[in-house]
Design an enzyme around this catalytic site. Structure first.
Site, PDB file in Angstrom:
ATOM      1  N   TYR A 139       0.833  -1.210   0.000  1.00 39.96           N
ATOM      2  CA  TYR A 139       0.000   0.000   0.000  1.00 39.96           C
ATOM      3  C   TYR A 139       0.867   1.259   0.000  1.00 39.96           C
ATOM      4  O   TYR A 139       0.666   2.174  -0.809  1.00 39.96           O
ATOM      5  CB  TYR A 139      -0.903  -0.025   1.237  1.00 39.96           C
ATOM      6  CG  TYR A 139      -1.538   1.293   1.583  1.00 39.96           C
ATOM      7  CD1 TYR A 139      -2.670   1.741   0.914  1.00 39.96           C
ATOM      8  CD2 TYR A 139      -1.003   2.116   2.584  1.00 39.96           C
ATOM      9  CE1 TYR A 139      -3.249   2.965   1.231  1.00 39.96           C
ATOM     10  CE2 TYR A 139      -1.570   3.327   2.899  1.00 39.96           C
ATOM     11  CZ  TYR A 139      -2.691   3.750   2.226  1.00 39.96           C
ATOM     12  OH  TYR A 139      -3.256   4.963   2.547  1.00 39.96           O
TER      13      TYR A 139
HETATM   14  C1  UGA Z   1      -3.641   3.554   8.903  1.00 39.21           C
HETATM   15  C2  UGA Z   1      -4.579   3.350   7.690  1.00 39.21           C
HETATM   16  O1  UGA Z   1      -5.190   2.079   7.736  1.00 39.21           O
HETATM   17  C3  UGA Z   1      -3.878   3.516   6.389  1.00 39.21           C
HETATM   18  O2  UGA Z   1      -4.852   3.532   5.351  1.00 39.21           O
HETATM   19  C4  UGA Z   1      -3.119   4.808   6.434  1.00 39.21           C
HETATM   20  O3  UGA Z   1      -2.529   5.111   5.238  1.00 39.21           O
HETATM   21  C5  UGA Z   1      -2.108   4.753   7.551  1.00 39.21           C
HETATM   22  O4  UGA Z   1      -2.870   4.682   8.758  1.00 39.21           O
HETATM   23  C6  UGA Z   1      -1.185   5.910   7.606  1.00 39.21           C
HETATM   24  O5  UGA Z   1      -1.195   6.699   8.542  1.00 39.21           O
HETATM   25  O6  UGA Z   1      -0.378   6.027   6.719  1.00 39.21           O
HETATM   26  P1  UGA Z   1      -2.460   1.971  10.564  1.00 39.21           P
HETATM   27  O7  UGA Z   1      -1.555   2.924  11.252  1.00 39.21           O
HETATM   28  O8  UGA Z   1      -2.014   0.563  10.430  1.00 39.21           O
HETATM   29  O9  UGA Z   1      -2.814   2.432   9.094  1.00 39.21           O
HETATM   30  O10 UGA Z   1      -3.854   2.097  11.350  1.00 39.21           O
HETATM   31  P2  UGA Z   1      -4.758   1.028  12.095  1.00 39.21           P
HETATM   32  O11 UGA Z   1      -5.338   0.058  11.135  1.00 39.21           O
HETATM   33  O12 UGA Z   1      -5.725   1.784  12.928  1.00 39.21           O
HETATM   34  O13 UGA Z   1      -3.721   0.240  13.019  1.00 39.21           O
HETATM   35  C7  UGA Z   1      -3.071   0.854  14.127  1.00 39.21           C
HETATM   36  C8  UGA Z   1      -2.326  -0.221  14.870  1.00 39.21           C
HETATM   37  O14 UGA Z   1      -3.270  -1.140  15.415  1.00 39.21           O
HETATM   38  C9  UGA Z   1      -1.396  -1.045  13.987  1.00 39.21           C
HETATM   39  O15 UGA Z   1      -0.186  -1.275  14.638  1.00 39.21           O
HETATM   40  C10 UGA Z   1      -2.136  -2.362  13.791  1.00 39.21           C
HETATM   41  O16 UGA Z   1      -1.298  -3.476  13.693  1.00 39.21           O
HETATM   42  C11 UGA Z   1      -2.953  -2.459  15.065  1.00 39.21           C
HETATM   43  N1  UGA Z   1      -4.197  -3.243  14.853  1.00 39.21           N
HETATM   44  C12 UGA Z   1      -5.026  -2.961  13.817  1.00 39.21           C
HETATM   45  C13 UGA Z   1      -4.476  -4.267  15.733  1.00 39.21           C
HETATM   46  O17 UGA Z   1      -3.713  -4.534  16.686  1.00 39.21           O
HETATM   47  N2  UGA Z   1      -5.609  -5.000  15.533  1.00 39.21           N
HETATM   48  C14 UGA Z   1      -6.480  -4.745  14.523  1.00 39.21           C
HETATM   49  O18 UGA Z   1      -7.512  -5.440  14.395  1.00 39.21           O
HETATM   50  C15 UGA Z   1      -6.185  -3.690  13.626  1.00 39.21           C
END
Ligand code: UGA
Length: 303
Positions: A139
């Protein structure tokens, strides 16, 4: 002004469209309603305005007469390895190339939604816009390629593009695959939440109303790249503790291995957008999470 918003039925796009309309602008809203998550949720997001169904990877945008395009449509989610990669190429890279082509031809400015994930495990924190990009998710690679297309179109065809690197945006209507959306849903239903990794990964979490304010203001910014990140960094365990406190409930955690494509940390250096646009994230993680919890708990309780 007359604006076009792509991805208008999505999480950030729907809030942006509502804000632009409330500000007296004329908005043409488009969305392809892909099945990445339940399209019924997108219909709900866009309940307050008209939205046309349009697949940007296939169809051209007619941009004559517009004052600007907010290009927020894309295939989201950093956990993007495997056979889904073709969707990321199509819905991010190909779709964006077509938007830039149309915008350059019509001489219409573009505000493009990029992502903090272009930094990968960044070379320094807080991370400024001139840090070396090294995305670790497919992504993030497609978003970085889109940024480079913006640069190429600017050089060759004079495209005016403002690139915004959003840092983990949250709040009411957050995408259902994102962490806080899953946590508030689990708290509201008394269901378990799967935590990937040790929970000490941290983010510059950014509240959606702050992101919308930055995005609207960016239409008048000097072309270039800007971080849009919340002021305070929090770990997943901090955020879970805050959500337990605002909800008055206890979250049942199921610990899972860290997910491929996930960065350990993001921390936004926002000095550039502060000095150029006077923008700064104003919402604390506690206030933002309270708003997201209230929104989700009312929805889950509704018949
Ligand atoms: C998010 C968005 O999903 C992306 O589209 C975006 O581009 C990105 O932010 C960004 O800032 O660039 P992410 O930081 O992974 O990505 O956001 P979350 O999906 O809310 O995850 C945050 C954290 O929670 C991650 O470390 C992930 O591994 C964790 N998580 C997520 C869990 O522990 N369990 C889950 O079910 C989902």
């Amino acid at each position: 002004m007359r604006y076009l918003v792509t991805g208008a039925a999505g999480f950030i796009g729907s809030h942006l469209t509502e804000t632009l309309v409330a500000g007296g602008h004329e908005v043409v809203a488009v969305d392809s309603f892909t099945d990445y998550y339940d399209p019924a949720l997108k219909e709900e997001n866009a309940a307050a305005f008209e939205v046309s169904r349009l697949d940007l990877a296939d169809e051209d945008l007619a941009l004559d007469g517009f004052d600007g395009v907010f290009h927020l449509a894309g295939q989201p989610g950093v956990r993007s390895f495997g056979t889904v990669f073709g969707e990321y190429v199509r819905r991010n890279l190909l779709a964006t190339q077509r938007v830039f082509e149309s915008a350059a031809r019509a001489r219409v400015r573009v505000v493009f939604a990029s992502s903090s994930s272009i930094y990968g495990d960044a070379e320094r924190y807080p991370t400024s816009e001139d840090a070396q990009p090294s995305p670790i998710s497919p992504y993030g690679i497609t978003k970085l390629a889109c940024e480079q297309l913006a640069y190429a179109y600017a050089k060759s065809f004079g495209l005016e593009a403002v690139v915004l690197r959003y840092f983990t945006v949250y709040g009411p209507r957050q995408r259902p695959d994102m962490a806080f959306a899953r946590i508030v849903d689990a708290l509201a239903r008394g269901a378990p939440f799967e935590l990937y990794g040790d929970g000490l990964q941290s983010r510059s979490f950014t509240y959606v109303a702050d992101v919308v304010a930055a995005t609207a203001a960016a239409m008048d910014a000097n072309p270039g790249v800007y971080n849009v990140g919340g002021g305070a960094e929090a770990t997943m365990r901090d955020a879970i503790a805050t959500l337990e406190q605002v909800s008055g409930r206890t979250l049942e955690l199921v610990e899972k291995p860290a997910a491929a494509g996930d960065v350990r940390r993001t921390a936004a250096d926002t000095r550039r957008i502060e000095s150029e646009l006077g923008w700064r994230a104003g919402t604390s993680v506690e206030d933002g999470l309270r708003a997201q919890w209230e929104w989700a708990s009312v929805r889950v309780a509704a018949p």
